[in-house]
Design a protein around this motif. Structure first.
Motif, PDB file in Angstrom:
ATOM      1  N   ASP A  26       0.838  -1.203   0.000  1.00 44.74           N
ATOM      2  CA  ASP A  26       0.000   0.000   0.000  1.00 44.74           C
ATOM      3  C   ASP A  26       0.876   1.258   0.000  1.00 44.74           C
ATOM      4  OD1 ASP A  26      -2.290  -1.390  -0.083  1.00 44.74           O
ATOM      5  OD2 ASP A  26      -2.862  -1.076   2.044  1.00 44.74           O
ATOM      6  N   ILE A  27       1.861   1.203   0.911  1.00 46.51           N
ATOM      7  CA  ILE A  27       2.751   2.378   1.021  1.00 46.51           C
ATOM      8  C   ILE A  27       3.457   2.632  -0.307  1.00 46.51           C
ATOM      9  CG2 ILE A  27       4.833   3.292   2.124  1.00 46.51           C
ATOM     10  CD1 ILE A  27       4.003   1.699   4.638  1.00 46.51           C
ATOM     11  N   ARG A  43       2.548   1.773  -3.301  1.00 49.00           N
ATOM     12  CA  ARG A  43       1.625   2.200  -4.346  1.00 49.00           C
ATOM     13  C   ARG A  43       1.289   3.696  -4.166  1.00 49.00           C
ATOM     14  NH1 ARG A  43      -3.456   2.795  -4.056  1.00 49.00           N
ATOM     15  NH2 ARG A  43      -3.662   1.571  -2.146  1.00 49.00           N
ATOM     16  N   ILE A  44       0.932   4.025  -2.929  1.00 47.07           N
ATOM     17  CA  ILE A  44       0.571   5.436  -2.670  1.00 47.07           C
ATOM     18  C   ILE A  44       1.750   6.357  -2.998  1.00 47.07           C
ATOM     19  CG2 ILE A  44       0.157   7.072  -0.784  1.00 47.07           C
ATOM     20  CD1 ILE A  44      -1.793   4.985   0.372  1.00 47.07           C
ATOM     21  N   ARG A  45       2.934   5.894  -2.637  1.00 48.34           N
ATOM     22  CA  ARG A  45       4.137   6.682  -2.876  1.00 48.34           C
ATOM     23  C   ARG A  45       4.376   6.873  -4.371  1.00 48.34           C
ATOM     24  NH1 ARG A  45       9.373   4.954   0.542  1.00 48.34           N
ATOM     25  NH2 ARG A  45      10.981   5.837  -0.795  1.00 48.34           N
ATOM     26  N   GLU A  46       4.193   5.810  -5.137  1.00 51.67           N
ATOM     27  CA  GLU A  46       4.397   5.903  -6.588  1.00 51.67           C
ATOM     28  C   GLU A  46       3.364   6.805  -7.226  1.00 51.67           C
ATOM     29  OE1 GLU A  46       4.583   1.962  -8.200  1.00 51.67           O
ATOM     30  OE2 GLU A  46       6.629   1.665  -7.410  1.00 51.67           O
ATOM     31  N   GLU A  47       2.070   6.581  -6.819  1.00 49.82           N
ATOM     32  CA  GLU A  47       1.002   7.410  -7.399  1.00 49.82           C
ATOM     33  C   GLU A  47       1.240   8.883  -7.093  1.00 49.82           C
ATOM     34  OE1 GLU A  47      -2.591   4.093  -7.266  1.00 49.82           O
ATOM     35  OE2 GLU A  47      -2.725   5.906  -6.007  1.00 49.82           O
ATOM     36  N   ALA A  48       1.602   9.115  -5.811  1.00 50.35           N
ATOM     37  CA  ALA A  48       1.816  10.514  -5.400  1.00 50.35           C
ATOM     38  C   ALA A  48       2.987  11.122  -6.162  1.00 50.35           C
ATOM     39  CB  ALA A  48       2.072  10.582  -3.900  1.00 50.35           C
ATOM     40  N   ALA A  49       4.056  10.351  -6.332  1.00 52.24           N
ATOM     41  CA  ALA A  49       5.226  10.858  -7.064  1.00 52.24           C
ATOM     42  C   ALA A  49       4.853  11.188  -8.503  1.00 52.24           C
ATOM     43  CB  ALA A  49       6.349   9.845  -7.013  1.00 52.24           C
ATOM     44  N   GLN A  50       4.030  10.310  -9.097  1.00 59.04           N
ATOM     45  CA  GLN A  50       3.601  10.533 -10.476  1.00 59.04           C
ATOM     46  C   GLN A  50       2.748  11.810 -10.568  1.00 59.04           C
ATOM     47  OE1 GLN A  50       4.631   8.837 -13.218  1.00 59.04           O
ATOM     48  NE2 GLN A  50       3.604  10.562 -14.251  1.00 59.04           N
ATOM     49  N   ALA A 105      -4.374  16.314  -0.990  1.00 63.05           N
ATOM     50  CA  ALA A 105      -4.791  14.950  -1.366  1.00 63.05           C
ATOM     51  C   ALA A 105      -3.854  13.872  -0.805  1.00 63.05           C
ATOM     52  CB  ALA A 105      -4.872  14.826  -2.883  1.00 63.05           C
ATOM     53  N   VAL A 106      -2.601  14.194  -0.558  1.00 61.82           N
ATOM     54  CA  VAL A 106      -1.641  13.187  -0.115  1.00 61.82           C
ATOM     55  C   VAL A 106      -1.271  13.344   1.357  1.00 61.82           C
ATOM     56  CG1 VAL A 106       0.663  12.209  -0.488  1.00 61.82           C
ATOM     57  CG2 VAL A 106      -0.710  13.003  -2.446  1.00 61.82           C
ATOM     58  N   ASN A 125       6.597   7.085   7.685  1.00 56.68           N
ATOM     59  CA  ASN A 125       7.345   8.333   7.903  1.00 56.68           C
ATOM     60  C   ASN A 125       8.399   8.565   6.830  1.00 56.68           C
ATOM     61  OD1 ASN A 125       5.952   9.325  10.051  1.00 56.68           O
ATOM     62  ND2 ASN A 125       7.227   8.263  11.591  1.00 56.68           N
ATOM     63  N   ALA A 126       9.077   7.483   6.463  1.00 57.99           N
ATOM     64  CA  ALA A 126      10.092   7.615   5.408  1.00 57.99           C
ATOM     65  C   ALA A 126       9.432   8.084   4.109  1.00 57.99           C
ATOM     66  CB  ALA A 126      10.802   6.276   5.200  1.00 57.99           C
ATOM     67  N   ALA A 127       8.249   7.483   3.816  1.00 52.74           N
ATOM     68  CA  ALA A 127       7.532   7.871   2.597  1.00 52.74           C
ATOM     69  C   ALA A 127       7.137   9.342   2.677  1.00 52.74           C
ATOM     70  CB  ALA A 127       6.294   6.988   2.421  1.00 52.74           C
ATOM     71  N   ARG A 128       6.675   9.731   3.824  1.00 53.96           N
ATOM     72  CA  ARG A 128       6.246  11.122   4.014  1.00 53.96           C
ATOM     73  C   ARG A 128       7.428  12.075   3.781  1.00 53.96           C
ATOM     74  NH1 ARG A 128       1.790  13.139   6.463  1.00 53.96           N
ATOM     75  NH2 ARG A 128       1.965  15.385   6.747  1.00 53.96           N
ATOM     76  N   GLU A 129       8.538  11.757   4.425  1.00 53.98           N
ATOM     77  CA  GLU A 129       9.729  12.617   4.254  1.00 53.98           C
ATOM     78  C   GLU A 129      10.141  12.700   2.802  1.00 53.98           C
ATOM     79  OE1 GLU A 129      13.109  11.686   6.796  1.00 53.98           O
ATOM     80  OE2 GLU A 129      11.740  11.896   8.515  1.00 53.98           O
ATOM     81  N   GLU A 130      10.160  11.575   2.170  1.00 52.84           N
ATOM     82  CA  GLU A 130      10.544  11.485   0.763  1.00 52.84           C
ATOM     83  C   GLU A 130       9.636  12.376  -0.095  1.00 52.84           C
ATOM     84  OE1 GLU A 130      12.747   9.234  -0.868  1.00 52.84           O
ATOM     85  OE2 GLU A 130      12.126   9.937  -2.853  1.00 52.84           O
ATOM     86  N   LEU A 131       8.287  12.211   0.150  1.00 51.98           N
ATOM     87  CA  LEU A 131       7.324  12.963  -0.655  1.00 51.98           C
ATOM     88  C   LEU A 131       7.406  14.473  -0.375  1.00 51.98           C
ATOM     89  CD1 LEU A 131       4.270  10.537  -0.611  1.00 51.98           C
ATOM     90  CD2 LEU A 131       5.658  11.205  -2.602  1.00 51.98           C
ATOM     91  N   GLU A 132       7.628  14.814   0.894  1.00 54.79           N
ATOM     92  CA  GLU A 132       7.769  16.242   1.219  1.00 54.79           C
ATOM     93  C   GLU A 132       8.969  16.839   0.490  1.00 54.79           C
ATOM     94  OE1 GLU A 132       7.690  16.269   5.473  1.00 54.79           O
ATOM     95  OE2 GLU A 132       5.560  16.800   5.541  1.00 54.79           O
ATOM     96  N   GLY A 133      10.047  16.066   0.452  1.00 52.47           N
ATOM     97  CA  GLY A 133      11.244  16.522  -0.264  1.00 52.47           C
ATOM     98  C   GLY A 133      10.952  16.728  -1.740  1.00 52.47           C
ATOM     99  N   GLN A 134      10.231  15.760  -2.316  1.00 51.14           N
ATOM    100  CA  GLN A 134       9.898  15.870  -3.741  1.00 51.14           C
ATOM    101  C   GLN A 134       9.019  17.097  -3.999  1.00 51.14           C
ATOM    102  OE1 GLN A 134       8.204  12.238  -5.195  1.00 51.14           O
ATOM    103  NE2 GLN A 134      10.099  11.077  -4.852  1.00 51.14           N
ATOM    104  N   LEU A 135       8.059  17.285  -3.051  1.00 56.39           N
ATOM    105  CA  LEU A 135       7.162  18.434  -3.201  1.00 56.39           C
ATOM    106  C   LEU A 135       7.957  19.748  -3.236  1.00 56.39           C
ATOM    107  CD1 LEU A 135       4.319  19.779  -3.151  1.00 56.39           C
ATOM    108  CD2 LEU A 135       4.477  19.754  -0.656  1.00 56.39           C
ATOM    109  N   ALA A 136       8.897  19.852  -2.286  1.00 56.94           N
ATOM    110  CA  ALA A 136       9.682  21.083  -2.211  1.00 56.94           C
ATOM    111  C   ALA A 136      10.471  21.304  -3.502  1.00 56.94           C
ATOM    112  CB  ALA A 136      10.624  21.028  -1.017  1.00 56.94           C
ATOM    113  N   ARG A 137      11.053  20.216  -4.018  1.00 58.54           N
ATOM    114  CA  ARG A 137      11.845  20.368  -5.249  1.00 58.54           C
ATOM    115  C   ARG A 137      10.958  20.756  -6.428  1.00 58.54           C
ATOM    116  NH1 ARG A 137      14.503  16.158  -2.871  1.00 58.54           N
ATOM    117  NH2 ARG A 137      13.428  14.517  -4.042  1.00 58.54           N
ATOM    118  N   ARG A 138       9.747  20.108  -6.458  1.00 59.79           N
ATOM    119  CA  ARG A 138       8.834  20.405  -7.572  1.00 59.79           C
ATOM    120  C   ARG A 138       8.368  21.865  -7.497  1.00 59.79           C
ATOM    121  NH1 ARG A 138       8.123  20.118 -12.236  1.00 59.79           N
ATOM    122  NH2 ARG A 138       6.054  19.970 -13.172  1.00 59.79           N
TER     123      ARG A 138
END
Ligand code: PHE
Length: 342
Positions: A6-7, A9-16, A33-34, A64-77
């Motif tokens: 689940d983690i 999948r959500i991480r991939e969808e969110a990254a996409q 949404a995320v 938490n790791a997924a969250r950190e990762e996604l937050e980092g991606q968000l900031a870069r985007r």
């Protein structure tokens, strides 16, 4: 489906979705949404109740790791999108400074101004100083000090605008000369340009407002020869070295003797033409030796000093200079006329 999957999948969808976001607004929606309270990743935390307690720390770490990762991606985007927007804005607002465009319409000097500058240049070159005075003038300076007493027939020569018994619109710039004689000691060498007023009907050669340039020289041993030499220099400078001056006897209350001065016709250079009415000469100014009575009234000792004076009508020489047939053209401000002097 395992929690781990689940983690992932959500991480991939969110990254996409993040990669697909095209604007800062899209990013804000993505965050809700995320990562928001009801967001997909936050939803996983709420599902922890069903997870085997022994695995919970591990699952918590993954989330938490997924969250950190996604937050980092968000900031870069977000960074990337801001940079894009800025670059886009700079492109849009680029000004091509090399693009040819119509020139702004510029004005032009009035022909009177051009001729006045030339005349003043000439006299400044001869050592004269330019002095100006009031256009609304005391009768005392405009007439009385110039040997034109109240109620004297000499007044008839100039149709005067009276403001009251003692104040007039100056009929010539000679009052400036009276003012200078009263306030300075000789040697005096001045030219006085300015606007003057006479109650004349408007026609091709008359206007109730026009301009004069008057000159005055006072020193020891000034003679009519100095007057002639000065006016010769003026004529040569303005119209050419072959132009001569011719003196004809005349009368002015403030000069004695007085002379009207003609110049060789600038148009035919003396052979006779339409401009000079076949005479070869053009009348240009009045002049004379300053009347000793005027010197005395203005506080200058006529037994020690003598001087000459002359008065030039600016419109007249401008018209002669450019072949302007009607004085009204100089006052109407018609652009079609003025443009020609650019
Ligand atoms: N002030 C005279 C005029 O306006 C012109 C003039 C000046 C004549 C100086 C002689 C000497 O008519």
């Amino acid at each position: 489906m395992s929690m781990q999957e689940d983690i992932r999948r959500i991480r991939e969808e969110a990254a996409q979705a993040l990669a697909d976001a095209g604007s800062l607004n899209d990013l804000a929606q993505w965050r809700v949404a995320v990562l928001g309270k009801k967001g997909s990743l936050t939803g996983l935390l709420r599902g922890m109740g069903q997870v085997d307690p022994a695995l919970r720390p591990q699952v918590g770490q993954w989330i938490n790791a997924a969250r950190e990762e996604l937050e980092g991606q968000l900031a870069r985007r977000e960074d990337a999108l801001k940079r894009e927007a800025r670059a886009h804005q700079l492109m849009e607002e680029t000004i091509d400074v090399t693009e040819p465009r119509p020139l702004p319409r510029v004005g032009t000097q009035h022909p009177n101004t051009m001729v006045l500058d030339q005349v003043l240049d000439c006299f400044i070159g001869l050592g004269f100083e330019v002095v100006e005075g009031p256009q609304v003038e005391l009768d005392h300076y405009n007439f009385e000090l110039l040997n034109i007493p109240k109620n004297h027939p000499a007044r008839d020569a100039q149709d005067t605008f009276y403001v009251d018994d003692n104040v007039v619109l100056r009929t010539h710039t000679s009052p400036v000369q009276a003012r200078v004689m009263l306030s300075r000691k000789p040697p005096i060498r001045i030219v006085c340009p300015g606007r003057v007023f006479r109650a004349d009907e408007v026609d091709a050669t008359h206007s109730p407002v026009f301009h004069q340039i008057e000159g005055l020289v006072i020193d020891r041993d000034i003679t009519m020869g100095d007057l002639k030499g000065t006016l010769d220099a003026f004529a040569h400078r303005l119209y050419g070295a072959d132009i001569q001056t011719r003196f004809r006897p005349s009368f002015f209350p403030f000069t004695e003797p007085s002379a009207e001065v003609d110049l060789t016709c600038f148009n035919c250079r003396g052979t006779g033409c339409r401009v000079c009415k076949g005479t070869g000469w053009i009348e240009v100014l009045g002049s004379g030796m300053v009347n000793p009575k005027v010197l005395e009234m203005c506080g200058i000792d006529p037994t020690v000093y003598s001087g000459f004076a002359f008065g030039i009508g600016l419109e007249r020489i401008t018209m002669l200079r450019y072949g302007i047939p009607d004085m009204r053209l100089l006052f109407e401000g018609d652009e079609r006329f003025l443009r020609q002097f650019r």
